[in-house]
Scaffold this motif. Structure first.
Motif, short mmCIF file in Angstrom:
data_model
loop_
_atom_site.label_atom_id
_atom_site.label_comp_id
_atom_site.label_asym_id
_atom_site.label_seq_id
_atom_site.Cartn_x
_atom_site.Cartn_y
_atom_site.Cartn_z
N SER A 112 0.85 -1.18 0.00
CA SER A 112 0.00 0.00 0.00
C SER A 112 0.90 1.24 0.00
O SER A 112 2.10 1.15 0.17
CB SER A 112 -0.93 0.01 1.22
N THR A 113 0.29 2.37 -0.18
CA THR A 113 1.01 3.64 -0.18
C THR A 113 1.49 3.95 1.24
O THR A 113 0.74 3.76 2.20
CB THR A 113 0.11 4.77 -0.68
N PHE A 114 2.71 4.43 1.36
CA PHE A 114 3.24 4.76 2.68
C PHE A 114 2.55 6.01 3.23
O PHE A 114 2.14 6.89 2.47
CB PHE A 114 4.76 4.97 2.64
N ALA A 115 2.44 6.07 4.56
CA ALA A 115 1.89 7.26 5.20
C ALA A 115 2.94 8.36 5.15
O ALA A 115 4.11 8.12 5.44
CB ALA A 115 1.52 6.96 6.65
N MET A 116 2.55 9.56 4.77
CA MET A 116 3.52 10.65 4.63
C MET A 116 4.22 10.94 5.95
O MET A 116 5.42 11.06 6.01
CB MET A 116 2.82 11.90 4.10
N ASN A 117 3.47 11.06 7.03
CA ASN A 117 4.08 11.31 8.33
C ASN A 117 3.25 10.65 9.42
O ASN A 117 2.41 11.28 10.04
CB ASN A 117 4.21 12.82 8.59
N PRO A 118 3.50 9.37 9.65
CA PRO A 118 2.67 8.62 10.60
C PRO A 118 2.86 9.02 12.06
O PRO A 118 2.05 8.65 12.90
CB PRO A 118 3.09 7.16 10.38
N GLU A 119 3.93 9.80 12.37
CA GLU A 119 4.16 10.28 13.74
C GLU A 119 4.21 9.15 14.76
O GLU A 119 3.73 9.28 15.88
CB GLU A 119 3.06 11.28 14.15
N LYS A 120 4.84 8.02 14.40
CA LYS A 120 4.87 6.86 15.29
C LYS A 120 6.24 6.59 15.89
O LYS A 120 6.34 6.28 17.07
CB LYS A 120 4.41 5.61 14.55
N VAL A 121 7.30 6.65 15.08
CA VAL A 121 8.61 6.19 15.53
C VAL A 121 9.63 7.33 15.46
O VAL A 121 10.04 7.74 14.38
CB VAL A 121 9.11 5.00 14.67
N PHE A 122 9.99 7.80 16.66
CA PHE A 122 11.06 8.78 16.78
C PHE A 122 12.16 8.17 17.62
O PHE A 122 11.87 7.40 18.54
CB PHE A 122 10.53 10.09 17.38
N LEU A 123 13.40 8.49 17.31
CA LEU A 123 14.54 7.82 17.91
C LEU A 123 15.34 8.77 18.79
O LEU A 123 15.12 9.98 18.79
CB LEU A 123 15.44 7.27 16.80
N THR A 124 16.30 8.21 19.50
CA THR A 124 17.25 9.02 20.26
C THR A 124 18.32 9.53 19.30
O THR A 124 18.50 8.97 18.21
CB THR A 124 17.92 8.20 21.36
N GLN A 125 19.04 10.55 19.70
CA GLN A 125 20.09 11.07 18.82
C GLN A 125 21.14 10.01 18.50
O GLN A 125 21.55 9.90 17.34
CB GLN A 125 20.75 12.32 19.43
N PRO A 126 21.58 9.18 19.47
CA PRO A 126 22.53 8.12 19.11
C PRO A 126 21.97 7.12 18.08
O PRO A 126 22.71 6.63 17.23
CB PRO A 126 22.84 7.43 20.44
N GLU A 127 20.67 6.85 18.14
CA GLU A 127 20.06 5.96 17.14
C GLU A 127 20.04 6.62 15.76
O GLU A 127 20.33 5.96 14.75
CB GLU A 127 18.64 5.57 17.58
N TYR A 128 19.71 7.91 15.70
CA TYR A 128 19.77 8.63 14.43
C TYR A 128 21.20 8.63 13.90
O TYR A 128 21.43 8.40 12.71
CB TYR A 128 19.29 10.08 14.57
N ASP A 129 22.15 8.89 14.79
CA ASP A 129 23.57 8.93 14.38
C ASP A 129 24.01 7.59 13.79
O ASP A 129 24.76 7.56 12.80
CB ASP A 129 24.46 9.29 15.56
N ALA A 130 23.54 6.49 14.36
CA ALA A 130 23.89 5.15 13.85
C ALA A 130 23.32 4.93 12.46
O ALA A 130 23.99 4.36 11.59
CB ALA A 130 23.42 4.08 14.83
N ILE A 131 22.08 5.35 12.24
CA ILE A 131 21.47 5.22 10.92
C ILE A 131 22.25 6.04 9.89
O ILE A 131 22.55 5.57 8.80
CB ILE A 131 19.99 5.62 10.95
N ILE A 132 22.56 7.28 10.26
CA ILE A 132 23.29 8.15 9.34
C ILE A 132 24.66 7.55 9.02
O ILE A 132 25.09 7.55 7.86
CB ILE A 132 23.42 9.57 9.94
N ALA A 133 25.33 7.00 10.01
CA ALA A 133 26.64 6.38 9.77
C ALA A 133 26.53 5.19 8.81
O ALA A 133 27.38 5.03 7.93
CB ALA A 133 27.26 5.93 11.11
N LYS A 134 25.47 4.40 8.95
CA LYS A 134 25.27 3.26 8.04
C LYS A 134 25.04 3.73 6.61
O LYS A 134 25.57 3.15 5.66
CB LYS A 134 24.08 2.39 8.49
#
Length: 139
Positions: A112-134
């Motif tokens: 199905s079509t993805f939700a534009m902004n489901p407002e469900k999953v927000f992460l900690t800064q270290p988790e964002y940093d890990a994604i960006i590094a990957k």
């Protein structure tokens, strides 16, 4: 050309409201979407405040799509989605950009079509940093 009210143009707090700057690409900026219901979801935003692909020269368009493909390859390598959906709307921002949304067969939104902004999953800064590094490691 820059729009003073555009997060893609001005960055800072305007961008921070929905995304995190990753890096510059050929003619665009790669941004991690803060809401991570789809692990690895990013935005590729054109460098200038233009609204349509038709506003670009052939060379600019080709380089922009090369940036989209490069980011897509990095997301595939980092997160191994079953599919990436590409969304280009810009109705509200007026700034040409593509959402790269990794889709996984075990998610509720598969097929199905993805939700534009489901407002469900927000992460900690270290988790964002890990994604960006990957992602950066695979660019």
């Amino acid at each position: 050309m820059k729009d003073q009210n555009c997060g893609y143009c001005m960055r800072g707090e305007l961008l921070d409201a929905f995304g995190i700057y990753i890096c510059e690409l050929g003619v665009s900026t790669l941004i991690l979407f803060r809401e991570q219901s789809h692990p690895g979801r990013c935005i590729v935003a054109y460098k200038d405040h233009v609204g349509e692909l038709t506003d670009l020269s052939g060379e600019e368009r080709d380089t922009f799509f090369a940036d989209v493909a490069r980011a897509s390859r990095a997301i595939h390598a980092a997160f191994h989605p079953d599919k990436i959906n590409y969304g280009s709307y810009g109705d509200t921002s007026g700034h040409m950009h593509f959402h790269l949304v990794p889709k996984y067969k075990d998610q509720a939104e598969w097929a199905s079509t993805f939700a534009m902004n489901p407002e469900k999953v927000f992460l900690t800064q270290p988790e964002y940093d890990a994604i960006i590094a990957k992602i950066k490691a695979n660019l």
